[in-house]
Write a protein that holds these residues in place. Sequence first.
Motif, PDB file in Angstrom:
ATOM      1  N   ARG A  72      -0.905   7.973   3.368  1.00  0.00           N
ATOM      2  CA  ARG A  72       0.193   7.124   2.680  1.00  0.00           C
ATOM      3  C   ARG A  72       1.223   6.474   3.487  1.00  0.00           C
ATOM      4  NH1 ARG A  72       4.793   7.442   0.265  1.00  0.00           N
ATOM      5  NH2 ARG A  72       4.949   9.773   0.587  1.00  0.00           N
ATOM      6  N   ARG A  73       1.668   7.376   4.325  1.00  0.00           N
ATOM      7  CA  ARG A  73       2.612   6.931   5.100  1.00  0.00           C
ATOM      8  C   ARG A  73       2.242   6.034   6.348  1.00  0.00           C
ATOM      9  NH1 ARG A  73       5.120  12.927   5.440  1.00  0.00           N
ATOM     10  NH2 ARG A  73       6.196  12.924   3.523  1.00  0.00           N
ATOM     11  N   GLN A  74       1.193   6.442   6.827  1.00  0.00           N
ATOM     12  CA  GLN A  74       0.428   5.403   7.662  1.00  0.00           C
ATOM     13  C   GLN A  74       0.139   4.118   7.158  1.00  0.00           C
ATOM     14  OE1 GLN A  74      -0.534   5.831  10.985  1.00  0.00           O
ATOM     15  NE2 GLN A  74       0.449   7.928  11.311  1.00  0.00           N
ATOM     16  N   ALA A  75      -0.390   4.070   5.775  1.00  0.00           N
ATOM     17  CA  ALA A  75      -0.520   2.739   5.094  1.00  0.00           C
ATOM     18  C   ALA A  75       0.442   1.995   4.954  1.00  0.00           C
ATOM     19  CB  ALA A  75      -1.369   3.181   3.905  1.00  0.00           C
ATOM     20  N   GLU A  76       1.791   2.538   4.590  1.00  0.00           N
ATOM     21  CA  GLU A  76       2.853   1.988   4.436  1.00  0.00           C
ATOM     22  C   GLU A  76       3.500   1.368   5.574  1.00  0.00           C
ATOM     23  OE1 GLU A  76       4.003   4.027  -0.297  1.00  0.00           O
ATOM     24  OE2 GLU A  76       4.871   4.531   1.792  1.00  0.00           O
ATOM     25  N   ALA A  77       3.095   2.139   6.714  1.00  0.00           N
ATOM     26  CA  ALA A  77       4.036   1.630   7.781  1.00  0.00           C
ATOM     27  C   ALA A  77       3.239   0.194   8.509  1.00  0.00           C
ATOM     28  CB  ALA A  77       3.704   2.596   8.978  1.00  0.00           C
ATOM     29  N   VAL A  78       2.068  -0.193   7.799  1.00  0.00           N
ATOM     30  CA  VAL A  78       1.299  -1.380   8.154  1.00  0.00           C
ATOM     31  C   VAL A  78       2.045  -2.632   7.698  1.00  0.00           C
ATOM     32  CG1 VAL A  78      -0.891  -2.775   8.048  1.00  0.00           C
ATOM     33  CG2 VAL A  78      -0.927  -0.132   8.332  1.00  0.00           C
ATOM     34  N   PRO A  79       2.461  -3.650   8.615  1.00  0.00           N
ATOM     35  CA  PRO A  79       3.029  -4.884   8.269  1.00  0.00           C
ATOM     36  C   PRO A  79       2.599  -5.536   7.110  1.00  0.00           C
ATOM     37  CG  PRO A  79       3.118  -4.496  10.505  1.00  0.00           C
ATOM     38  CD  PRO A  79       2.229  -3.451  10.140  1.00  0.00           C
ATOM     39  N   GLY A  80       3.166  -5.746   5.970  1.00  0.00           N
ATOM     40  CA  GLY A  80       2.323  -6.462   4.531  1.00  0.00           C
ATOM     41  C   GLY A  80       2.187  -5.547   3.926  1.00  0.00           C
ATOM     42  N   ILE A  81       2.308  -4.366   3.956  1.00  0.00           N
ATOM     43  CA  ILE A  81       2.010  -3.104   2.767  1.00  0.00           C
ATOM     44  C   ILE A  81       3.309  -2.896   2.189  1.00  0.00           C
ATOM     45  CG2 ILE A  81       0.921  -0.990   2.246  1.00  0.00           C
ATOM     46  CD1 ILE A  81      -1.093  -2.708   3.231  1.00  0.00           C
ATOM     47  N   ALA A  82       3.265  -3.178   0.865  1.00  0.00           N
ATOM     48  CA  ALA A  82       4.488  -2.856   0.104  1.00  0.00           C
ATOM     49  C   ALA A  82       4.492  -1.387  -0.416  1.00  0.00           C
ATOM     50  CB  ALA A  82       4.569  -3.874  -1.302  1.00  0.00           C
ATOM     51  N   SER A  83       3.238  -0.915  -0.769  1.00  0.00           N
ATOM     52  CA  SER A  83       3.125   0.519  -1.457  1.00  0.00           C
ATOM     53  C   SER A  83       1.782   0.795  -1.182  1.00  0.00           C
ATOM     54  CB  SER A  83       3.777   0.555  -2.902  1.00  0.00           C
ATOM     55  OG  SER A  83       2.895  -0.414  -3.570  1.00  0.00           O
ATOM     56  N   ALA A  84       1.549   2.237  -1.127  1.00  0.00           N
ATOM     57  CA  ALA A  84       0.206   2.729  -1.451  1.00  0.00           C
ATOM     58  C   ALA A  84       0.194   4.129  -1.846  1.00  0.00           C
ATOM     59  CB  ALA A  84      -0.399   2.915   0.441  1.00  0.00           C
ATOM     60  N   SER A  85      -1.128   4.495  -2.232  1.00  0.00           N
ATOM     61  CA  SER A  85      -1.453   5.716  -2.816  1.00  0.00           C
ATOM     62  C   SER A  85      -2.697   6.298  -1.914  1.00  0.00           C
ATOM     63  CB  SER A  85      -1.591   5.592  -4.124  1.00  0.00           C
ATOM     64  OG  SER A  85      -2.800   4.842  -4.497  1.00  0.00           O
ATOM     65  N   ALA A  86      -2.807   7.550  -1.954  1.00  0.00           N
ATOM     66  CA  ALA A  86      -4.090   8.053  -1.230  1.00  0.00           C
ATOM     67  C   ALA A  86      -4.621   9.299  -1.983  1.00  0.00           C
ATOM     68  CB  ALA A  86      -3.646   8.645   0.312  1.00  0.00           C
ATOM     69  N   GLU A  87      -5.823   9.396  -2.116  1.00  0.00           N
ATOM     70  CA  GLU A  87      -6.572  10.407  -2.698  1.00  0.00           C
ATOM     71  C   GLU A  87      -7.515  11.024  -1.748  1.00  0.00           C
ATOM     72  OE1 GLU A  87      -9.537  11.219  -6.428  1.00  0.00           O
ATOM     73  OE2 GLU A  87      -8.013   9.650  -6.742  1.00  0.00           O
ATOM     74  N   VAL A  88      -7.621  12.323  -1.560  1.00  0.00           N
ATOM     75  CA  VAL A  88      -8.336  12.897  -0.419  1.00  0.00           C
ATOM     76  C   VAL A  88      -9.218  13.985  -0.747  1.00  0.00           C
ATOM     77  CG1 VAL A  88      -8.350  13.760   1.868  1.00  0.00           C
ATOM     78  CG2 VAL A  88      -6.740  12.078   1.397  1.00  0.00           C
ATOM     79  N   ASN A  89     -10.404  14.233  -0.602  1.00  0.00           N
ATOM     80  CA  ASN A  89     -11.088  15.299  -0.552  1.00  0.00           C
ATOM     81  C   ASN A  89     -11.911  15.619   0.456  1.00  0.00           C
ATOM     82  OD1 ASN A  89     -13.654  13.871  -1.125  1.00  0.00           O
ATOM     83  ND2 ASN A  89     -13.191  13.375  -3.103  1.00  0.00           N
ATOM     84  N   ALA A  90     -12.914  16.655   0.411  1.00  0.00           N
ATOM     85  CA  ALA A  90     -13.585  17.007   1.681  1.00  0.00           C
ATOM     86  C   ALA A  90     -14.572  15.868   2.217  1.00  0.00           C
ATOM     87  CB  ALA A  90     -14.375  18.363   1.607  1.00  0.00           C
ATOM     88  N   GLY A  91     -14.875  15.069   1.211  1.00  0.00           N
ATOM     89  CA  GLY A  91     -15.789  14.020   1.753  1.00  0.00           C
ATOM     90  C   GLY A  91     -15.527  12.670   1.770  1.00  0.00           C
ATOM     91  N   THR A  92     -14.198  12.338   1.009  1.00  0.00           N
ATOM     92  CA  THR A  92     -13.949  10.955   0.933  1.00  0.00           C
ATOM     93  C   THR A  92     -12.426  10.705   1.094  1.00  0.00           C
ATOM     94  OG1 THR A  92     -15.812  10.442  -0.574  1.00  0.00           O
ATOM     95  CG2 THR A  92     -13.832   8.759  -0.430  1.00  0.00           C
ATOM     96  N   ALA A  93     -11.870   9.769   1.813  1.00  0.00           N
ATOM     97  CA  ALA A  93     -10.419   9.476   1.781  1.00  0.00           C
ATOM     98  C   ALA A  93     -10.333   8.072   1.329  1.00  0.00           C
ATOM     99  CB  ALA A  93      -9.842   9.429   3.147  1.00  0.00           C
ATOM    100  N   ARG A  94      -9.760   7.983   0.313  1.00  0.00           N
ATOM    101  CA  ARG A  94      -9.642   6.623  -0.643  1.00  0.00           C
ATOM    102  C   ARG A  94      -8.141   6.234  -0.733  1.00  0.00           C
ATOM    103  NH1 ARG A  94     -11.837   8.342  -4.638  1.00  0.00           N
ATOM    104  NH2 ARG A  94     -13.906   7.645  -4.334  1.00  0.00           N
ATOM    105  N   ILE A  95      -7.810   5.102  -0.061  1.00  0.00           N
ATOM    106  CA  ILE A  95      -6.388   4.472  -0.341  1.00  0.00           C
ATOM    107  C   ILE A  95      -6.560   3.285  -0.910  1.00  0.00           C
ATOM    108  CG2 ILE A  95      -4.649   3.767   1.501  1.00  0.00           C
ATOM    109  CD1 ILE A  95      -7.311   6.351   2.798  1.00  0.00           C
TER     110      ILE A  95
END
Length: 200
Positions: free
Chosen positions: A111-134
């Motif tokens: 989430r923090r990496q995503a919000e550091a990308v220019p143009g991103i206002a906000s982000a959420s992240a969901e992670v399990n052993a097989g998938t990372a969904r942002i």
Amino acid sequence: MSTSQRILLRATSALVGLVLVAALVLGVGQIVAGLVSGDNFIVPTSQWYDALRTTAWDDPDVLLVGIAALIIGVLLLLVAVLTRPRLIGLRAPKDGVEVRIAPRTVAQILRRQAEAVPGIASASAEVNAGTARITADAPLAHPDYISRELERTLSHALKQIPWSQLPSLQVEISSDRGSSVVTAQPPARTDGAAQSSERR
């Protein structure tokens, strides 16, 4: 742990806590009022004591109390199960060493990496052993461009973690110009099913 699980856990914990506090206050008030002044707080003390001695186990009131106790016990068991830490196993640096990481920790990093990308206002992240969904909100950016930039950034962040098997990455962008979804699949899925989410 997903957002819905956290909401259920907090609601269940609050409900059980309120029930126990109410029962404690009423019970203490009943006992103190009966012993100190002889006043009847809720139920006359003598009648309350006699009722406990003479009520049969198959009395409807006893059955109702038993059912209530069973429900409270199930709720407490549910809280205990949901609060149990769920960790993802990582690649061991050497034999005999077990390394695990909390999915929520990875979700916070992404989430923090995503919000550091220019143009991103906000982000959420969901992670399990097989998938990372942002999921990210970029109101002024072109969704296709920003999703590719975000996918590169997050892929690099994921590769810094010594996974047993790299999870798939799914990036979803929402903006005033539309939406975009980019999915990067790993060679194979990771074992395990721990899940967590991090939302701002």
